[in-house]
Design a protein around this motif. Structure first.
Motif, PDB file in Angstrom:
ATOM      1  N   PRO A   1     -79.714 -48.329  18.734  1.00 30.25           N
ATOM      2  CA  PRO A   1     -79.937 -46.976  19.252  1.00 30.25           C
ATOM      3  C   PRO A   1     -80.554 -46.080  18.191  1.00 30.25           C
ATOM      4  O   PRO A   1     -80.147 -46.110  17.024  1.00 30.25           O
ATOM      5  CB  PRO A   1     -78.518 -46.497  19.613  1.00 30.25           C
ATOM      6  N   GLN A   2     -81.534 -45.317  18.611  1.00 31.11           N
ATOM      7  CA  GLN A   2     -82.243 -44.453  17.665  1.00 31.11           C
ATOM      8  C   GLN A   2     -81.272 -43.475  17.038  1.00 31.11           C
ATOM      9  O   GLN A   2     -80.514 -42.798  17.701  1.00 31.11           O
ATOM     10  CB  GLN A   2     -83.348 -43.689  18.383  1.00 31.11           C
TER      11      GLN A   2
ATOM     12  N   GLN B   1     -83.035 -35.688  11.447  1.00 32.74           N
ATOM     13  CA  GLN B   1     -84.096 -35.933  12.431  1.00 32.74           C
ATOM     14  C   GLN B   1     -85.137 -36.915  11.898  1.00 32.74           C
ATOM     15  O   GLN B   1     -85.627 -37.772  12.635  1.00 32.74           O
ATOM     16  CB  GLN B   1     -84.727 -34.597  12.825  1.00 32.74           C
ATOM     17  N   LEU B   2     -85.454 -36.813  10.608  1.00 34.06           N
ATOM     18  CA  LEU B   2     -86.382 -37.771  10.008  1.00 34.06           C
ATOM     19  C   LEU B   2     -85.768 -39.165   9.962  1.00 34.06           C
ATOM     20  O   LEU B   2     -86.454 -40.165  10.187  1.00 34.06           O
ATOM     21  CB  LEU B   2     -86.769 -37.310   8.602  1.00 34.06           C
ATOM     22  N   LEU B   3     -84.479 -39.244   9.653  1.00 33.17           N
ATOM     23  CA  LEU B   3     -83.812 -40.546   9.614  1.00 33.17           C
ATOM     24  C   LEU B   3     -83.886 -41.248  10.965  1.00 33.17           C
ATOM     25  O   LEU B   3     -84.086 -42.464  11.047  1.00 33.17           O
ATOM     26  CB  LEU B   3     -82.341 -40.364   9.213  1.00 33.17           C
TER      27      LEU B   3
ATOM     28  N   GLY C   1     -91.341 -45.197   4.294  1.00 40.55           N
ATOM     29  CA  GLY C   1     -90.736 -44.153   5.109  1.00 40.55           C
ATOM     30  C   GLY C   1     -89.226 -44.195   5.101  1.00 40.55           C
ATOM     31  O   GLY C   1     -88.577 -43.300   5.668  1.00 40.55           O
ATOM     32  N   ASP C   2     -88.644 -45.188   4.437  1.00 43.09           N
ATOM     33  CA  ASP C   2     -87.188 -45.292   4.348  1.00 43.09           C
ATOM     34  C   ASP C   2     -86.602 -44.347   3.311  1.00 43.09           C
ATOM     35  O   ASP C   2     -85.377 -44.183   3.258  1.00 43.09           O
ATOM     36  CB  ASP C   2     -86.777 -46.721   3.998  1.00 43.09           C
ATOM     37  N   VAL C   3     -87.427 -43.753   2.452  1.00 38.06           N
ATOM     38  CA  VAL C   3     -86.969 -42.806   1.434  1.00 38.06           C
ATOM     39  C   VAL C   3     -87.444 -41.414   1.823  1.00 38.06           C
ATOM     40  O   VAL C   3     -88.642 -41.185   2.003  1.00 38.06           O
ATOM     41  CB  VAL C   3     -87.483 -43.185   0.029  1.00 38.06           C
ATOM     42  N   ILE C   4     -86.509 -40.513   1.956  1.00 39.18           N
ATOM     43  CA  ILE C   4     -86.793 -39.143   2.393  1.00 39.18           C
ATOM     44  C   ILE C   4     -86.495 -38.184   1.248  1.00 39.18           C
ATOM     45  O   ILE C   4     -85.449 -38.280   0.591  1.00 39.18           O
ATOM     46  CB  ILE C   4     -85.952 -38.782   3.631  1.00 39.18           C
TER      47      ILE C   4
ATOM     48  N   LEU D   1     -73.586 -34.780   5.879  1.00 37.55           N
ATOM     49  CA  LEU D   1     -72.829 -34.393   7.071  1.00 37.55           C
ATOM     50  C   LEU D   1     -73.627 -34.616   8.348  1.00 37.55           C
ATOM     51  O   LEU D   1     -73.104 -35.107   9.358  1.00 37.55           O
ATOM     52  CB  LEU D   1     -72.403 -32.931   6.960  1.00 37.55           C
ATOM     53  N   GLU D   2     -74.913 -34.251   8.315  1.00 36.39           N
ATOM     54  CA  GLU D   2     -75.730 -34.416   9.517  1.00 36.39           C
ATOM     55  C   GLU D   2     -76.014 -35.899   9.796  1.00 36.39           C
ATOM     56  O   GLU D   2     -76.111 -36.306  10.952  1.00 36.39           O
ATOM     57  CB  GLU D   2     -77.027 -33.620   9.393  1.00 36.39           C
ATOM     58  N   ALA D   3     -76.131 -36.708   8.740  1.00 36.28           N
ATOM     59  CA  ALA D   3     -76.294 -38.150   8.940  1.00 36.28           C
ATOM     60  C   ALA D   3     -75.034 -38.749   9.555  1.00 36.28           C
ATOM     61  O   ALA D   3     -75.093 -39.592  10.458  1.00 36.28           O
ATOM     62  CB  ALA D   3     -76.634 -38.827   7.617  1.00 36.28           C
TER      63      ALA D   3
END
Length: 488
Positions: A66-67, A468-470, A443-446, A87-89
């Motif tokens: 799931p996304q 959101q990027l994750l 793209g795995d590193v933000i 926290l958001e993750a």
């Protein structure tokens, strides 16, 4: 005898010169590797490079994940921004490991000692048109509100030029203001939500912020900045001398005009706030590892681990939110970003005899005053001297003297044991805009750093954007102005 075109081609190839075969083999290998790397860049798909074959098989075992759920995310940095990202993750269902050698909310962090302003109107970058004229003064006066140490000038020269250029014209200034407004809008409400979830709602207040001036004429001299604020949607109330006195009766009578931004708020103890958020993250399942991050392990365009002083930490995604220390990490995967540290100081008077009812910025001394749970704090000053230079505590003494001068009822002499001083490092990009976006190598590193003077206030929405990027979701604001590639 060949029975098809492909067989005839094979016969001719086998009977042809060896160098042609070698050339074609390399060409097919390059095409195969290109396809394999492209497949590995797709979420949920893994693909191994076969030896001795020009075809491959891709595994889609994780493609139906799931996304936005199930990744192991390493957050490098346990300050305000890093913990908001964690926290958001966690909210999205990810597993989270926070990597930082120091405790969240500790005195080493910029978020510990800042002014505590949740200033959603802080959209004007430090460099404004004509700032270049002030550079000689910055160099001559080591104790001015903004100072450059001579010895550090050769290392910071290119950053300084970019800094000045970013605010060279009103149009440039306004473009940055539009971008920062999108990042900071409704920030006090976002922080109030996080504080409530962490069980510390009392640390966030939403009663507006003041900027005080000696006269209306002084305010009008700053008309460009306020006109831009108005155009990006910021409103305020104007206070006369009498109205200002009613609101802040202990303030020095030299201040005759005030601006009240009602949408803004403040934090009563930034260190305690970040500590509480980190404890909440741990209660929600975050793991904290007290070690410095050194580099990334990337294979085939995919992140495999964060390399630390204690060994590799396997992960699917990583977030660089290490404040002023972020640039060195980015450089390990090929992104050399112009991050600098704006050193800031604060002074706290414990158990003050008088204090303001709310927080304000005194425009003439460029200093924020905030009554906090630990005492009356004054914060400000910008010193460009790098991460390693020793503190110049004379700058904190200037803040102390300004603070005492703001309140006639404070004693002129205060016992040294009641005065606490601090130095921290604001992580700053030349244009006043943080880096929020992905690394070029993967793209795995933000990246989520470089917030400068808006680190605390901007941390809550930054955490949402990183989540959101994750998850590869559409970000809630336009991230183009914050894209790290503007410097690459």
């Amino acid at each position: 005898m060949a029975c098809s075109v492909s067989q005839a081609a094979a016969v001719e190839a086998l009977n042809g010169p060896e160098e042609i075969l070698a050339e074609r083999r390399l060409a097919f290998q390059a095409r195969r590797d290109l396809v394999v790397d492209a497949l590995n860049a797709i979420d949920g798909i893994t693909c191994r490079k076969p030896e001795g074959a020009f075809y491959t098989f891709a595994s889609c075992a994780a493609a139906d994940r799931p996304q936005g759920s199930g990744w192991h995310v390493a957050v490098i940095g346990g300050g305000a921004v890093g913990i908001a990202c964690a926290l958001e993750a966690l909210r999205d269902g990810h597993g989270v490991t926070v990597i930082d050698p120091e405790p969240s909310g500790g005195k080493q962090a910029a978020s510990y000692g800042n002014a505590g302003w949740l200033s959603s109107h802080s959209v004007i970058p430090p460099a404004e048109p004509g700032a270049w004229r002030k550079v000689p003064g910055y160099l001559r006066d080591p104790l001015g509100p903004l100072a450059l140490r001579w010895r550090y000038l050769p290392r910071v020269w290119s950053w300084l030029l970019r800094y000045l250029w970013s605010g060279w014209t009103p149009a440039k200034l306004e473009r940055t203001a539009i971008a920062l407004r999108s990042l900071l809008e409704n920030a006090p409400a976002l922080h109030a939500r996080l504080a409530a979830e962490a069980g510390c709602p009392q640390l966030i207040e939403r009663q507006g912020l003041l900027q005080v001036y000696t006269s209306r004429a002084v305010f009008e001299a700053d008309s460009l900045a306020w006109a831009i604020r108005r155009r990006v949607g910021i409103d305020w109330l104007e206070l006369s001398a009498e109205e200002l006195r009613q609101r802040e009766p202990h303030l020095h009578p030299r201040y005759g005009f005030g601006i009240l931004v009602e949408e803004a708020g403040r934090c009563r103890d930034p260190g305690a706030y970040v500590t509480a958020l980190a404890a909440h993250a741990a209660a929600c399942g975050a793991r904290f590892v007290a070690t410095p991050a050194r580099a990334f392990v990337v294979e085939g365009g995919r992140l495999k681990a964060v390399r630390t002083a204690a060994g590799d930490i396997a992960c699917d995604r990583a977030v660089v939110a290490a404040g002023a220390h972020s640039a060195a990490l980015c450089a390990t995967i090929g992104d050399r970003l112009p991050l600098e540290t704006e050193r800031g100081y604060h002074v706290v008077i414990e158990d003050p005899e008088v204090a303001p009812r709310g927080s304000f910025l005194a425009s003439d001394v460029k200093m924020v005053v905030n009554p906090m749970d630990g005492g009356l704090r004054a914060a400000g000053q910008v010193e460009i001297a790098g991460l390693e230079a020793a503190p110049d505590w004379r700058r904190a003494e200037i803040l102390r003297d300004h603070l005492i001068g703001l309140f006639p009822e404070l004693p002129r002499s205060i016992a040294p044991e009641r005065i606490k001083v601090w130095l921290g490092h604001r992580p700053s990009m030349p244009d006043g805009r943080p880096c929020i976006g992905t690394a070029r190598a993967t793209g795995d590193v933000i990246y989520a750093f470089g917030h400068g003077h808006v680190g605390l206030v901007g941390s809550a929405r930054t955490g949402r954007l990183v989540a959101q990027l994750l998850a590869r979701r559409e970000p809630e604001i336009d991230l183009a102005p914050f894209d790290p590639r503007r410097y690459l």
